[in-house]
Design a protein around this motif. Structure first.
Motif, PDB file in Angstrom:
ATOM      1  N   ALA A 117       0.876  -1.481  -0.249  1.00  0.00           N
ATOM      2  CA  ALA A 117      -0.012  -0.120   0.147  1.00  0.00           C
ATOM      3  C   ALA A 117       1.268   0.831  -0.070  1.00  0.00           C
ATOM      4  O   ALA A 117       0.341   1.804  -0.664  1.00  0.00           O
ATOM      5  CB  ALA A 117      -0.738   0.485   1.347  1.00  0.00           C
ATOM      6  N   ARG A 118       1.983   0.932   0.326  1.00  0.00           N
ATOM      7  CA  ARG A 118       2.376   2.040   0.565  1.00  0.00           C
ATOM      8  C   ARG A 118       3.332   2.907  -0.526  1.00  0.00           C
ATOM      9  O   ARG A 118       3.673   4.138  -1.341  1.00  0.00           O
ATOM     10  CB  ARG A 118       4.047   2.217   1.858  1.00  0.00           C
ATOM     11  N   ILE A 120      -8.166   0.868  -1.712  1.00  0.00           N
ATOM     12  CA  ILE A 120      -6.751   0.061  -1.148  1.00  0.00           C
ATOM     13  C   ILE A 120      -8.320  -0.023   0.131  1.00  0.00           C
ATOM     14  O   ILE A 120      -8.269   0.182   0.439  1.00  0.00           O
ATOM     15  CB  ILE A 120      -5.591   0.711  -0.812  1.00  0.00           C
ATOM     16  N   HIS A 121      -8.287  -1.866   0.228  1.00  0.00           N
ATOM     17  CA  HIS A 121      -8.704  -2.035   1.320  1.00  0.00           C
ATOM     18  C   HIS A 121      -7.599  -3.349   1.727  1.00  0.00           C
ATOM     19  O   HIS A 121      -7.736  -4.702   0.353  1.00  0.00           O
ATOM     20  CB  HIS A 121      -9.775  -2.857   0.978  1.00  0.00           C
ATOM     21  N   LEU A 122      -7.057  -3.037   3.056  1.00  0.00           N
ATOM     22  CA  LEU A 122      -6.302  -3.721   3.483  1.00  0.00           C
ATOM     23  C   LEU A 122      -7.399  -4.906   4.183  1.00  0.00           C
ATOM     24  O   LEU A 122      -7.297  -4.458   5.588  1.00  0.00           O
ATOM     25  CB  LEU A 122      -4.961  -3.413   4.278  1.00  0.00           C
ATOM     26  N   LYS A 123      -6.645  -6.088   4.464  1.00  0.00           N
ATOM     27  CA  LYS A 123      -6.951  -6.823   5.502  1.00  0.00           C
ATOM     28  C   LYS A 123      -5.495  -7.196   6.171  1.00  0.00           C
ATOM     29  O   LYS A 123      -4.710  -7.597   6.175  1.00  0.00           O
ATOM     30  CB  LYS A 123      -6.621  -8.692   5.064  1.00  0.00           C
ATOM     31  N   LEU A 140      -3.002   4.333   6.934  1.00  0.00           N
ATOM     32  CA  LEU A 140      -2.775   5.617   6.657  1.00  0.00           C
ATOM     33  C   LEU A 140      -2.734   6.049   5.060  1.00  0.00           C
ATOM     34  O   LEU A 140      -3.223   6.451   4.736  1.00  0.00           O
ATOM     35  CB  LEU A 140      -1.181   6.227   6.880  1.00  0.00           C
ATOM     36  N   TYR A 141      -3.013   4.489   4.772  1.00  0.00           N
ATOM     37  CA  TYR A 141      -2.580   4.276   3.693  1.00  0.00           C
ATOM     38  C   TYR A 141      -3.866   3.603   2.970  1.00  0.00           C
ATOM     39  O   TYR A 141      -4.213   3.656   1.819  1.00  0.00           O
ATOM     40  CB  TYR A 141      -1.447   3.155   2.522  1.00  0.00           C
ATOM     41  N   ALA A 142      -4.809   2.847   3.917  1.00  0.00           N
ATOM     42  CA  ALA A 142      -5.943   1.435   2.623  1.00  0.00           C
ATOM     43  C   ALA A 142      -7.064   3.392   3.229  1.00  0.00           C
ATOM     44  O   ALA A 142      -7.181   3.919   4.141  1.00  0.00           O
ATOM     45  CB  ALA A 142      -6.126   0.863   4.044  1.00  0.00           C
ATOM     46  N   PRO A 179      -4.589  14.521   9.010  1.00  0.00           N
ATOM     47  CA  PRO A 179      -3.748  13.143   8.433  1.00  0.00           C
ATOM     48  C   PRO A 179      -5.826  12.292   8.337  1.00  0.00           C
ATOM     49  O   PRO A 179      -6.327  12.565   9.357  1.00  0.00           O
ATOM     50  CB  PRO A 179      -3.250  13.004   9.652  1.00  0.00           C
ATOM     51  N   ARG A 180      -5.864  11.520   7.407  1.00  0.00           N
ATOM     52  CA  ARG A 180      -6.806  10.076   6.960  1.00  0.00           C
ATOM     53  C   ARG A 180      -6.364   9.415   7.268  1.00  0.00           C
ATOM     54  O   ARG A 180      -5.142   8.752   7.820  1.00  0.00           O
ATOM     55  CB  ARG A 180      -6.731  10.132   6.106  1.00  0.00           C
TER      56      ARG A 180
END
Length: 462
Positions: free
Chosen positions: A162-163, A175-178, A193-195, A267-268
């Protein structure tokens, strides 16, 4: 109520994506490296099909208009993920690897399973995502993984994908992270921060079921991670809210000729929130318990969605697992009941039958509740409160809103409901109107049969 999308559509997703990619990339003379990626894609896209929590709704809007970055969260593509407004959003849904050190009995990728194994490198996942996007095949990435070496090592690999997409390639798609529950809090915080969305599978609805079928999974650690992510998400939303309320301070022009001070954006952190998934039918847990767990997830951790995945028998399965999968209609009814809890004001313990604790497979949960509580009907359309109108079979959230708006002007009549495209056959036995009374229809013994929908049949081609 949500539409039921047959599971077969989702089961063919991995094959459809693989075919698209092969047709566009691999039809040229294949190098050995491309053949390797093709084999990995076949294995890891197929292995990801058991994860249902891949909705792409609820995130912030981003795009690459103006030549900045690549990707968008607003477009549409291959129809396999659905936003709340009905848009079809495509996601590349893969595992980083299907190697796993855990031995969860219900998982086809468990360490003792005899299945083909594969593992993507970080660069391969990044390049696949960008290549798919440039060919207009996808709008985002759903990335999960088996546990390799350690939870921290696996989470580092997932976050690094993701980064690189965000920082190196300025990818602005979804972007969806498990996430891995046992990973360090610092890695989980970095993932957000990335997803756009993070998810943690609760796996099974009870602690007893988890201990029996996945003894290496830590139930309290899963919930602790959910609570930690909720804290980060709430903090990020609070910062955005506070920033919106604070006006930009303007300074006199005489001060270094500075006209205004521009503040950095808040920040998101996973603007699409978090979701989870539980397996249905792998143990003897009834629907009442499943819905109770879901209600706790929504209230305690502010889940955006709880997904239900009907257990599928796997090769070389343990004797502790059922030999046949539960009816897919049970999964469908659970989604309908979930909708009633989230949007219709129902409590989880009033939806299921009092005796068996199971949802009726022949009747949708809302109609089943109305038939079991006929003493609360008929409802006067022109005087009933909103929460009671929402309990009328056939009336949805938007229909109720239109009724409330219309009755501010004048009394709502039968022809008004018809103009609103409300299903009259389902609604009429449960409502009172100036020109309609249900009479004895509500008490008729054959009312369930009158309102029952015939099961759809697949017609023969010849």
């Amino acid at each position: 109520m949500p539409l039921w999308r047959p599971r077969s559509n989702f089961n063919h997703l991995a094959q459809n994506i693989k075919t698209l990619y092969i047709n566009t990339v691999f039809n040229s003379p294949l190098s050995s490296s491309l053949q390797t990626v093709q084999r990995k894609l076949a294995v890891l896209a197929d292995a990801a099909k058991y994860d249902a929590s891949c909705s792409s709704s609820g995130t912030a809007k981003r795009n690459s208009v103006g030549g900045k970055g690549i990707g968008s969260t607003e477009g549409s593509g291959i129809c396999h993920s659905y936003a709340p407004d009905g848009r079809c959003i495509s996601l590349l849904k893969i595992l980083l690897t299907n190697f796993c050190t855990y031995d969860c009995l219900y998982c086809v990728n468990r360490v003792s399973s005899n299945v083909p194994r594969a593992r993507f490198s970080i660069d391969e996942v990044v390049n696949l995502t960008l290549d798919f996007y440039r060919r207009n095949c996808i709008e985002g990435l759903f990335l999960s993984s088996g546990i390799i070496q350690s939870p921290d090592y696996t989470m580092e690999q997932v976050v690094e994908v993701a980064r690189q997409l965000r920082e190196v390639h300025d990818f602005r798609g979804y972007i969806h992270l498990k996430t891995i529950p046992d990973a360090s809090p610092e890695l989980l915080a970095k993932a957000g921060l990335y997803a756009d969305r993070l998810s943690i599978n609760i796996e099974l609805p009870t602690a007893e079921g988890l201990a029996a079928l996945a003894p290496e999974k830590n139930g309290p650690a899963i919930r602790q991670t959910m609570a930690r992510l909720r804290g980060h998400i709430d903090d990020a939303k609070g910062a955005v809210h506070d920033q919106a309320k604070t006006s930009i301070i303007s300074l006199p022009r005489s001060l270094n000729k500075i006209q205004s001070v521009r503040r950095a954006a808040a920040p998101r952190f996973a603007p699409g929130g978090q979701s989870t998934q539980m397996i249905v039918g792998a143990d003897a847990t009834d629907d009442r318990t499943i819905l109770s767990t879901s209600a706790a997830m929504y209230s305690g951790y502010k889940m955006r969605r709880v997904y239900y995945s009907a257990f599928s028998p796997i090769p070389d399965a343990s004797k502790n697992l059922p030999l046949v999968q539960p009816p897919l209609m049970r999964e469908h009814r659970l989604y309908q009941a979930d909708w009633l809890i989230r949007f219709y004001g129902f409590a989880h313990d009033e939806i299921t039958a009092s005796g068996s604790g199971m949802l009726c497979l022949d009747t949708d949960p809302k109609l089943a509740w109305a038939l079991a509580n006929r003493a609360q009907f008929p409802v006067n359309i022109n005087t009933a409160a909103r929460h009671m109108l929402l309990r009328v079979p056939g009336l949805g959230v938007h229909s109720v809103q239109r009724i409330l708006q219309a009755r501010r002007v004048r009394q709502v009549r039968l022809d008004d409901l018809q103009r609103m495209h409300i299903p009259l056959k389902k609604v009429m036995p449960f409502v009172l109107l100036p020109n309609h009374q249900p009479g004895k229809t509500l008490d008729a013994a054959n009312l369930p049969a009158q309102l029952a929908k015939p099961m759809p049949l697949q017609h023969a081609l010849f």
